[in-house]
Design a protein around this motif. Structure first.
Motif, PDB file in Angstrom:
ATOM      1  N   SER A   4      51.950 129.255  34.533  1.00 10.33           N
ATOM      2  CA  SER A   4      52.315 129.793  35.840  1.00 10.33           C
ATOM      3  C   SER A   4      51.319 130.844  36.337  1.00 10.33           C
ATOM      4  O   SER A   4      51.521 131.423  37.407  1.00 10.33           O
ATOM      5  CB  SER A   4      53.714 130.418  35.766  1.00 10.33           C
ATOM      6  OG  SER A   4      53.732 131.515  34.870  1.00 10.33           O
ATOM      7  N   PHE A   5      50.251 131.086  35.560  1.00  9.32           N
ATOM      8  CA  PHE A   5      49.299 132.134  35.926  1.00  9.32           C
ATOM      9  C   PHE A   5      48.703 131.893  37.307  1.00  9.32           C
ATOM     10  O   PHE A   5      48.683 132.782  38.153  1.00  9.32           O
ATOM     11  CB  PHE A   5      48.186 132.213  34.877  1.00  9.32           C
ATOM     12  CG  PHE A   5      46.992 133.014  35.329  1.00  9.32           C
ATOM     13  CD1 PHE A   5      47.012 134.391  35.282  1.00  9.32           C
ATOM     14  CD2 PHE A   5      45.848 132.375  35.817  1.00  9.32           C
ATOM     15  CE1 PHE A   5      45.924 135.131  35.702  1.00  9.32           C
ATOM     16  CE2 PHE A   5      44.767 133.106  36.244  1.00  9.32           C
ATOM     17  CZ  PHE A   5      44.801 134.494  36.177  1.00  9.32           C
ATOM     18  N   TRP A   6      48.200 130.680  37.531  1.00  6.35           N
ATOM     19  CA  TRP A   6      47.532 130.394  38.796  1.00  6.35           C
ATOM     20  C   TRP A   6      48.485 130.541  39.970  1.00  6.35           C
ATOM     21  O   TRP A   6      48.104 131.037  41.033  1.00  6.35           O
ATOM     22  CB  TRP A   6      46.934 129.000  38.759  1.00  6.35           C
ATOM     23  CG  TRP A   6      46.284 128.588  40.047  1.00  6.35           C
ATOM     24  CD1 TRP A   6      46.674 127.608  40.888  1.00  6.35           C
ATOM     25  CD2 TRP A   6      45.118 129.178  40.646  1.00  6.35           C
ATOM     26  NE1 TRP A   6      45.839 127.535  41.970  1.00  6.35           N
ATOM     27  CE2 TRP A   6      44.871 128.486  41.843  1.00  6.35           C
ATOM     28  CE3 TRP A   6      44.271 130.212  40.266  1.00  6.35           C
ATOM     29  CZ2 TRP A   6      43.807 128.804  42.675  1.00  6.35           C
ATOM     30  CZ3 TRP A   6      43.215 130.538  41.104  1.00  6.35           C
ATOM     31  CH2 TRP A   6      42.992 129.834  42.291  1.00  6.35           C
ATOM     32  N   LYS A   7      49.738 130.137  39.794  1.00  3.13           N
ATOM     33  CA  LYS A   7      50.722 130.252  40.873  1.00  3.13           C
ATOM     34  C   LYS A   7      50.936 131.717  41.248  1.00  3.13           C
ATOM     35  O   LYS A   7      50.974 132.062  42.430  1.00  3.13           O
ATOM     36  CB  LYS A   7      52.041 129.611  40.440  1.00  3.13           C
ATOM     37  CG  LYS A   7      53.126 129.670  41.514  1.00  3.13           C
ATOM     38  CD  LYS A   7      54.421 129.033  41.021  1.00  3.13           C
ATOM     39  CE  LYS A   7      55.077 129.903  39.969  1.00  3.13           C
ATOM     40  NZ  LYS A   7      56.420 129.378  39.578  1.00  3.13           N
ATOM     41  N   HIS A   8      51.062 132.572  40.243  1.00  3.72           N
ATOM     42  CA  HIS A   8      51.282 133.990  40.516  1.00  3.72           C
ATOM     43  C   HIS A   8      50.026 134.651  41.064  1.00  3.72           C
ATOM     44  O   HIS A   8      50.106 135.519  41.938  1.00  3.72           O
ATOM     45  CB  HIS A   8      51.728 134.698  39.238  1.00  3.72           C
ATOM     46  CG  HIS A   8      53.109 134.333  38.790  1.00  3.72           C
ATOM     47  ND1 HIS A   8      54.247 134.817  39.397  1.00  3.72           N
ATOM     48  CD2 HIS A   8      53.543 133.515  37.800  1.00  3.72           C
ATOM     49  CE1 HIS A   8      55.324 134.324  38.792  1.00  3.72           C
ATOM     50  NE2 HIS A   8      54.922 133.521  37.824  1.00  3.72           N
ATOM     51  N   PHE A   9      48.863 134.247  40.568  1.00  2.91           N
ATOM     52  CA  PHE A   9      47.620 134.834  41.054  1.00  2.91           C
ATOM     53  C   PHE A   9      47.388 134.468  42.516  1.00  2.91           C
ATOM     54  O   PHE A   9      46.958 135.309  43.314  1.00  2.91           O
ATOM     55  CB  PHE A   9      46.450 134.348  40.202  1.00  2.91           C
ATOM     56  CG  PHE A   9      45.111 134.894  40.628  1.00  2.91           C
ATOM     57  CD1 PHE A   9      44.702 136.155  40.217  1.00  2.91           C
ATOM     58  CD2 PHE A   9      44.262 134.152  41.441  1.00  2.91           C
ATOM     59  CE1 PHE A   9      43.476 136.670  40.602  1.00  2.91           C
ATOM     60  CE2 PHE A   9      43.034 134.655  41.830  1.00  2.91           C
ATOM     61  CZ  PHE A   9      42.645 135.921  41.418  1.00  2.91           C
ATOM     62  N   ARG A  10      47.687 133.243  42.874  1.00  2.14           N
ATOM     63  CA  ARG A  10      47.425 132.770  44.234  1.00  2.14           C
ATOM     64  C   ARG A  10      48.342 133.406  45.264  1.00  2.14           C
ATOM     65  O   ARG A  10      48.053 133.388  46.465  1.00  2.14           O
ATOM     66  CB  ARG A  10      47.556 131.246  44.263  1.00  2.14           C
ATOM     67  CG  ARG A  10      46.946 130.579  45.469  1.00  2.14           C
ATOM     68  CD  ARG A  10      46.914 129.080  45.299  1.00  2.14           C
ATOM     69  NE  ARG A  10      48.213 128.565  44.887  1.00  2.14           N
ATOM     70  CZ  ARG A  10      48.449 127.274  44.630  1.00  2.14           C
ATOM     71  NH1 ARG A  10      47.448 126.394  44.719  1.00  2.14           N
ATOM     72  NH2 ARG A  10      49.640 126.868  44.262  1.00  2.14           N
ATOM     73  N   ALA A  15      43.704 139.106  46.271  1.00  3.35           N
ATOM     74  CA  ALA A  15      43.097 138.694  45.010  1.00  3.35           C
ATOM     75  C   ALA A  15      42.399 137.345  45.158  1.00  3.35           C
ATOM     76  O   ALA A  15      41.310 137.132  44.597  1.00  3.35           O
ATOM     77  CB  ALA A  15      44.157 138.621  43.915  1.00  3.35           C
ATOM     78  N   PHE A  16      43.008 136.442  45.895  1.00  7.21           N
ATOM     79  CA  PHE A  16      42.416 135.113  46.094  1.00  7.21           C
ATOM     80  C   PHE A  16      41.110 135.210  46.883  1.00  7.21           C
ATOM     81  O   PHE A  16      40.114 134.580  46.537  1.00  7.21           O
ATOM     82  CB  PHE A  16      43.415 134.211  46.811  1.00  7.21           C
ATOM     83  CG  PHE A  16      42.993 132.779  46.897  1.00  7.21           C
ATOM     84  CD1 PHE A  16      42.941 131.992  45.762  1.00  7.21           C
ATOM     85  CD2 PHE A  16      42.633 132.221  48.113  1.00  7.21           C
ATOM     86  CE1 PHE A  16      42.543 130.665  45.828  1.00  7.21           C
ATOM     87  CE2 PHE A  16      42.233 130.898  48.195  1.00  7.21           C
ATOM     88  CZ  PHE A  16      42.195 130.113  47.046  1.00  7.21           C
ATOM     89  N   ILE A  17      41.128 136.035  47.937  1.00  9.90           N
ATOM     90  CA  ILE A  17      39.905 136.239  48.724  1.00  9.90           C
ATOM     91  C   ILE A  17      38.827 136.909  47.867  1.00  9.90           C
ATOM     92  O   ILE A  17      37.650 136.542  47.919  1.00  9.90           O
ATOM     93  CB  ILE A  17      40.204 137.082  49.978  1.00  9.90           C
ATOM     94  CG1 ILE A  17      41.119 136.301  50.930  1.00  9.90           C
ATOM     95  CG2 ILE A  17      38.911 137.471  50.691  1.00  9.90           C
ATOM     96  CD1 ILE A  17      41.581 137.100  52.126  1.00  9.90           C
ATOM     97  N   GLY A  18      39.248 137.898  47.069  1.00  7.96           N
ATOM     98  CA  GLY A  18      38.303 138.555  46.178  1.00  7.96           C
ATOM     99  C   GLY A  18      37.663 137.578  45.208  1.00  7.96           C
ATOM    100  O   GLY A  18      36.461 137.652  44.941  1.00  7.96           O
ATOM    101  N   MET A  19      38.460 136.657  44.668  1.00  6.63           N
ATOM    102  CA  MET A  19      37.924 135.663  43.738  1.00  6.63           C
ATOM    103  C   MET A  19      36.912 134.757  44.431  1.00  6.63           C
ATOM    104  O   MET A  19      35.870 134.414  43.852  1.00  6.63           O
ATOM    105  CB  MET A  19      39.057 134.828  43.160  1.00  6.63           C
ATOM    106  CG  MET A  19      38.611 133.840  42.089  1.00  6.63           C
ATOM    107  SD  MET A  19      39.914 132.685  41.631  1.00  6.63           S
ATOM    108  CE  MET A  19      40.047 131.719  43.144  1.00  6.63           C
ATOM    109  N   ASP A 275      48.586 141.614  38.046  1.00  2.00           N
ATOM    110  CA  ASP A 275      49.918 141.175  38.461  1.00  2.00           C
ATOM    111  C   ASP A 275      50.283 139.827  37.847  1.00  2.00           C
ATOM    112  O   ASP A 275      51.443 139.590  37.493  1.00  2.00           O
ATOM    113  CB  ASP A 275      49.991 141.082  39.990  1.00  2.00           C
ATOM    114  CG  ASP A 275      49.812 142.441  40.655  1.00  2.00           C
ATOM    115  OD1 ASP A 275      49.932 143.459  39.938  1.00  2.00           O
ATOM    116  OD2 ASP A 275      49.539 142.481  41.868  1.00  2.00           O
ATOM    117  N   ALA A 276      49.297 138.928  37.733  1.00  2.00           N
ATOM    118  CA  ALA A 276      49.584 137.585  37.221  1.00  2.00           C
ATOM    119  C   ALA A 276      49.781 137.571  35.712  1.00  2.00           C
ATOM    120  O   ALA A 276      50.497 136.717  35.189  1.00  2.00           O
ATOM    121  CB  ALA A 276      48.450 136.633  37.610  1.00  2.00           C
TER     122      ALA A 276
END
Length: 284
Positions: A4-10, A15-19, A275-276
Motif C-alpha cells: 500500500s506504500f505507493w497508494k499512500h505516497f501518491r 510529494a508526487f510533484i517533488g518525485m 507519511d507513507a
C-alpha cells in the motif's frame, strides 16, 4: 515494502510533484552531455553578460543568458545538476554508512561503548553544522571531495542517533529473542535480523538529508571552500556572480532558483515518504 506504500505516497500531491521533479533532475544530470547546448567551460568573448533570450539584447543561442566571462548559463546549470546530485549522493552514502554502523554498535552492545559514541555525537551536534564543515574544509583544504567529507561528518550524528533508537526498540522484540536463542551470532543479529527493520526512518532521513547536503555544498561553494572555479557547481556559480547582482540579475537568479527547486523537491518527497512509511500516518 508494504504493497500500500505507493497508494499512500501518491495521496500527497506535493510529494508526487517533488518525485517528478527529482526524477527530471536525475535525467538531466545523467544526460547532461546530450542536453546541454555547450560545454560548461566554453567561453564566448563576444557575448559577455548577455541577458536571457526574451529580454532586450538577448540571443536565443543563449536562452538564459551568459555569465561575466561569456559562458552559457543554461549549460552550466545542466552540468551543475550532475555535480549537486553527485555531492548529495556521496554525502548521504558516507554519513549513512558511518552513522548506521555507529548506531548499531551503540544500540546493540550498550554500556560504556554506547556512552563514548553518544558523547562524540553530542560534541559534533554542539557545533553549528556549517561552521564545523568550514573548519574541516579549512584543515583539509578547499576541494570538492573535502567539502563532501566535511558535510558527511556533520550529518553523521543524525543517522547514528536514529539508528541507535531504532535498534534499542527492535532488540526487545520477540523475533530477535528467537533468533538469539536459535544460535544467531551478534553480526547476524545486527545486520540481518535487526537492521532491515530499522530502514524506514533511515530512508526518510536520507531523503531529507539529501536536500540539506545540496544546500550546504552550495553554501561552501559560495564561500569558496567547496568546488573551485571553473567547476559548474551552483554555489560556485553564485559566488562568481555576486558582484554583478545589481546589473545582471540573471547570473545569480537562475543558480539560486536551481538550488531552491532541488531542495524543495527533495523535502516534499521526503515528507511523502515519511507519511507513507509511518503506520500511524496511514491510519490517520
Amino acid at each position: 515494502m508494504d504493497p500500500s506504500f505507493w497508494k499512500h505516497f501518491r495521496r500527497s500531491r506535493g510529494a508526487f510533484i517533488g518525485m517528478i521533479v527529482v526524477a527530471f533532475l536525475v535525467l538531466v544530470a545523467v544526460f547532461a552531455d546530450v542536453i546541454a547546448p555547450y560545454a560548461p567551460d566554453m567561453q564566448f568573448r563576444d557575448a559577455l553578460l548577455l541577458p536571457p533570450a526574451w529580454l532586450e539584447g538577448g540571443n536565443w543561442s543563449f536562452v538564459l543568458g551568459t555569465d561575466p566571462v561569456g559562458r552559457d548559463i543554461l549549460s552550466r546549470l545542466i552540468y551543475g545538476a550532475r555535480f549537486s546530485l553527485f555531492i548529495g549522493l556521496i554525502v548521504i552514502v558516507l554519513s549513512l554508512c558511518g552513522g548506521v554502523l555507529l548506531g548499531l554498535v551503540a544500540g546493540f552492545f550498550r554500556g560504556g561503548l554506547e556512552v563514548v559514541i553518544l558523547r562524540l555525537m553530542d560534541i559534533i551536534l554542539a557545533v553549528p553544522s556549517l561552521l564545523l564543515a568550514l573548519v574541516i574544509v579549512a584543515i583539509l583544504g578547499p576541494d570538492l571531495f573535502n567539502a563532501m567529507l566535511a558535510i558527511a561528518v556533520v550529518y553523521l550524528p543524525h543517522y547514528a542517533r536514529l539508528t541507535r533508537a531504532s535498534v534499542i526498540a527492535q532488540a526487545k522484540r520477540d523475533y530477535v529473542t528467537a533468533s538469539r536463542i536459535s544460535g544467531a551470532r551478534n553480526l547476524r543479529l545486527m545486520f540481518v535480523t535487526i537492521l532491515p527493520n530499522c530502514l524506514s526512518p533511515l530512508i526518510v532521513q536520507a531523503t531529507l538529508g539529501f536536500s540539506s547536503a545540496v544546500l550546504d555544498a552550495a553554501a561552501l561553494g559560495f564561500l569558496g571552500m567547496g568546488a573551485q572555479p571553473p567547476t559548474p557547481e551552483w554555489g560556485t556559480m553564485l559566488a562568481d556572480a555576486r558582484e554583478f547582482i545589481l546589473r545582471a540579475w540573471w547570473v545569480v537568479t537562475f543558480p539560486g532558483l536551481a538550488i531552491l527547486i532541488t531542495v524543495l523537491s527533495f523535502n516534499l518527497m521526503g515528507d511523502g515518504l515519511r507519511d507513507a512509511l509511518d503506520p500511524k500516518m496511514k491510519r490517520a
